[in-house]
Design an enzyme around this catalytic site. Structure first.
Site, PDB file in Angstrom:
ATOM      1  N   ASP A 201      -5.340   8.927 -12.586  1.00 33.88           N
ATOM      2  CA  ASP A 201      -5.151   8.550 -13.896  1.00 33.88           C
ATOM      3  C   ASP A 201      -5.114   6.952 -13.484  1.00 33.88           C
ATOM      4  OD1 ASP A 201      -4.450   8.527 -17.245  1.00 33.88           O
ATOM      5  OD2 ASP A 201      -3.212   7.684 -16.520  1.00 33.88           O
ATOM      6  N   GLU A 275     -10.353   8.256 -12.748  1.00 38.26           N
ATOM      7  CA  GLU A 275     -10.757   7.534 -14.005  1.00 38.26           C
ATOM      8  C   GLU A 275      -9.993   5.802 -13.726  1.00 38.26           C
ATOM      9  OE1 GLU A 275      -8.523   6.328 -18.367  1.00 38.26           O
ATOM     10  OE2 GLU A 275      -7.404   6.487 -17.235  1.00 38.26           O
TER      11      GLU A 275
HETATM   12  C1  NOJ Z   1      -5.337   6.953 -19.642  1.00 42.40           C
HETATM   13  C2  NOJ Z   1      -5.219   8.471 -20.230  1.00 42.40           C
HETATM   14  O1  NOJ Z   1      -6.170   9.008 -19.884  1.00 42.40           O
HETATM   15  C3  NOJ Z   1      -4.186   8.126 -21.369  1.00 42.40           C
HETATM   16  O2  NOJ Z   1      -3.731   9.201 -22.170  1.00 42.40           O
HETATM   17  C4  NOJ Z   1      -3.410   6.924 -20.894  1.00 42.40           C
HETATM   18  O3  NOJ Z   1      -2.739   6.702 -21.938  1.00 42.40           O
HETATM   19  C5  NOJ Z   1      -3.355   6.196 -20.590  1.00 42.40           C
HETATM   20  N1  NOJ Z   1      -4.430   6.688 -19.143  1.00 42.40           N
HETATM   21  C6  NOJ Z   1      -2.152   5.248 -19.346  1.00 42.40           C
HETATM   22  O4  NOJ Z   1      -1.563   6.723 -18.733  1.00 42.40           O
END
Ligand code: NOJ
Length: 535
Positions: A201, A275
């Site tokens: 993440d 990500e």
């Molecule tokens: C990306 C995640 O996919 C999302 O759902 C989340 O709110 C943010 N990162 C913060 O962790």
């Protein structure tokens, strides 16, 4: 056929645990619920599942606010349930990726609670970004949270802590060795339990620079970072590289270290996908250097128009970019953070696009429900849960629409998802979209995905590069046709509302919608439809 290593051309099914299947009637999906549906997942023809967080969490941000990264939140079950889910997935030859959230913890994590008590200057506060207020009482800088509002929250003794997301998600200080050590423990914890890898993440966000400096245009930057905010591209591209908290060189040191941990599991072929929202796009290639991570998400199709020239541009650029570093791209049409593709571009269009994308080289991520052609749920404001809705005071509706639970069976909501009251309302109009209904309809979106994934494994995985046939710059017969050849298969997508006739010989493998007419070396592709032809 599977690719080697397994993840190179895998199809990975993303499960949002709270919305998948509820086994105990509390209205929320859980791990035993997922386990009970793994046969279904397997029947789709995917290679792996990725689960959004199911760790101990006050759930202020759908579990991305982690209070204990090495335990399961009771709403989802317990560690034994996690182990059982992983073991059963493995017995079905499905790999399991779990989410790791290294940018922040929940404010309920013991470290943050200790930091609040320990006070300014303590080693406990040094694990986060705590700073004194400016002399005029304002926060240490003017950064805006990605969820709206200031990036800083003040605690009782007057200090502020940094949170790029919700105020309940304090950012960790990756300059502090305790943080790195704790995450290494968490990685090993899940790998030792049997997980096959991680979705990382906010992988680009861990390292911050200039924390005590104001940004010259914080609102512009905040808008530039939002996919849903229209902005002159030149302005956006000028602002994006100025972000002081994303894509700093320091993050790569962290992933180099993590890679040695992954590799220490040898033949298990552990993998991680980042990500990472980065700009310019070439920066994404740094995350997949040989001694770093295995994949990086490509989010380009999440907001692309159903338009030949744009799709051709994005797809060919992603392929070329990854090729320049000996890697393959990843593809995603939906996820838990963005509007579902069927709502965004339409039913037929999303089927056509999915069939086109499933033929491309690289890994495909499919968000649970996408295989049913599920649209976004319609959520009354009083039922909304996303912190984005609250932090922007309702200006942005947030991401709940994409997170509505899956319809499994029956004629009325909640369609077998739960025996209780679902945490977000399923729509009555979804009765024809249930798994049960679609299983018995050979033309359903569910069966389209199943066919396509089987055919992909049989004819396309490991089968070489894309050779564009018709595209806006490869002598297209029509601006509405996009086509390529890969191995022995040609893939044609007709984006227009009219049938298109092409001169080609080949056996029809699959069509996303409509009736294909083929004779005398000519094939008519139905409107808004994709076909695969075998030669
Ligand atoms: C990306 C995640 O996919 C999302 O759902 C989340 O709110 C943010 N990162 C913060 O962790």
């Amino acid at each position: 056929m599977k690719s080697s290593p397994w993840w190179k051309e895998a199809t990975i099914y993303q499960i949002y645990p709270r919305s998948f299947f509820d086994s105990n009637g509390d209205g929320e999906g859980d791990l035993p619920g997922i386990t009970s549906k793994l046969e279904y997942v397997k029947s789709l023809g995917v290679d792996a599942i990725w689960l959004s967080p199911f760790y101990t969490s006050p759930n202020k941000d759908g579990g991305y606010d982690v209070a204990n990264p090495r335990d399961v939140d009771p709403r989802f079950g317990n560690l034994a349930d996690a182990k059982r889910m992983i073991d059963i997935a493995h017995s079905l030859d499905l790999r399991v990726l779990v989410d790791i959230v290294p940018n922040h913890f929940s404010d309920q994590h013991v470290w943050f609670q200790e930091a609040l008590k320990a006070g300014r200057g303590s080693k406990e506060r040094a694990r986060f970004h705590f700073y004194d207020a400016n002399s005029d009482g304002t926060p240490p800088n003017n950064w805006i949270s990605l969820f709206g509002g200031p990036s800083w929250t003040q605690v009782e003794d007057g200090q502020f802590y940094l949170h790029l997301f919700d105020s309940s998600q304090p950012d960790l200080n990756w300059d502090n060795p305790d943080v790195a050590e704790d995450f290494e423990k968490t990685l090993r914890f899940w790998l030792d339990l049997g997980a096959d890898g991680f979705r990382i993440d906010v992988a680009h966000g861990l390292v911050k620079e200039d924390v005590l400096k104001d940004h010259p245009d914080p609102q512009g930057l905040s808008d530039a970072l939002r996919l849903d905010m229209p902005m002159d591209p030149e302005r956006r591209y000028a602002l994006l590289p100025t972000v002081p908290y994303f894509d700093r060189q320091g993050v790569h040191e962290i992933y180099r270290k993590w890679r040695t941990i992954f590799d220490s599991y040898g033949s298990r072929e552990v993998m991680a996908v980042a990500e990472a929202w980065v700009h310019p796009p070439v920066n994404a290639t740094r995350y997949v250097r040989a001694d770093e991570l295995h994949q990086v998400f490509n989010f380009d199709l999440l907001d692309a128009a159903f338009e030949a020239e744009q799709l051709y541009g994005l797809m060919s650029a992603a392929i070329d970019l990854m090729k320049s570093v000996g890697s393959l791209p990843t593809w995603a049409l939906s996820n838990h953070d963005s509007p579902r593709v069927a709502s965004r571009i339409g039913d037929l269009q999303s089927r056509a696009l999915a069939l086109f994308v499933l033929a491309l080289p690289g890994s495909c991520y499919v968000f649970a429900g996408q295989e049913l052609g599920l649209p976004d749920g319609v959520i009354p404001d009083e039922a909304r849960q996303d912190p984005i809705y609250f932090r922007t005071k309702g200006v942005q509706k947030g991401r709940d629409g994409a997170r509505v639970p899956l319809p499994w069976k029956g004629e009325t909501a909640p369609f077998g998802f739960t025996s209780g009251k679902p945490w977000l309302p399923l729509q009555e109009g979804w009765k024809d979209l249930t798994v049960e209904k679609q299983e018995s309809d050979p033309k359903s979106t569910l069966n389209l995905y199943r066919n396509a994934l089987n055919l992909r494994a049989e004819h396309l995985v490991n089968n070489g590069e894309v050779e564009w046939i018709d595209s806006p710059i490869h002598g297209s017969k029509s601006a509405s046709l996009l086509a390529f050849k890969r191995g022995n298969v040609s893939i044609y997508m007709n984006l227009s509302d009219l049938p298109i006739e092409i001169e080609v010989n080949g056996k029809l493998l699959v069509v996303s919608g409509g009736i294909v007419d083929g004779r005398d070396g000519k094939v008519t592709i139905p409107p808004v439809s994709t076909i695969w032809l075998h030669h």
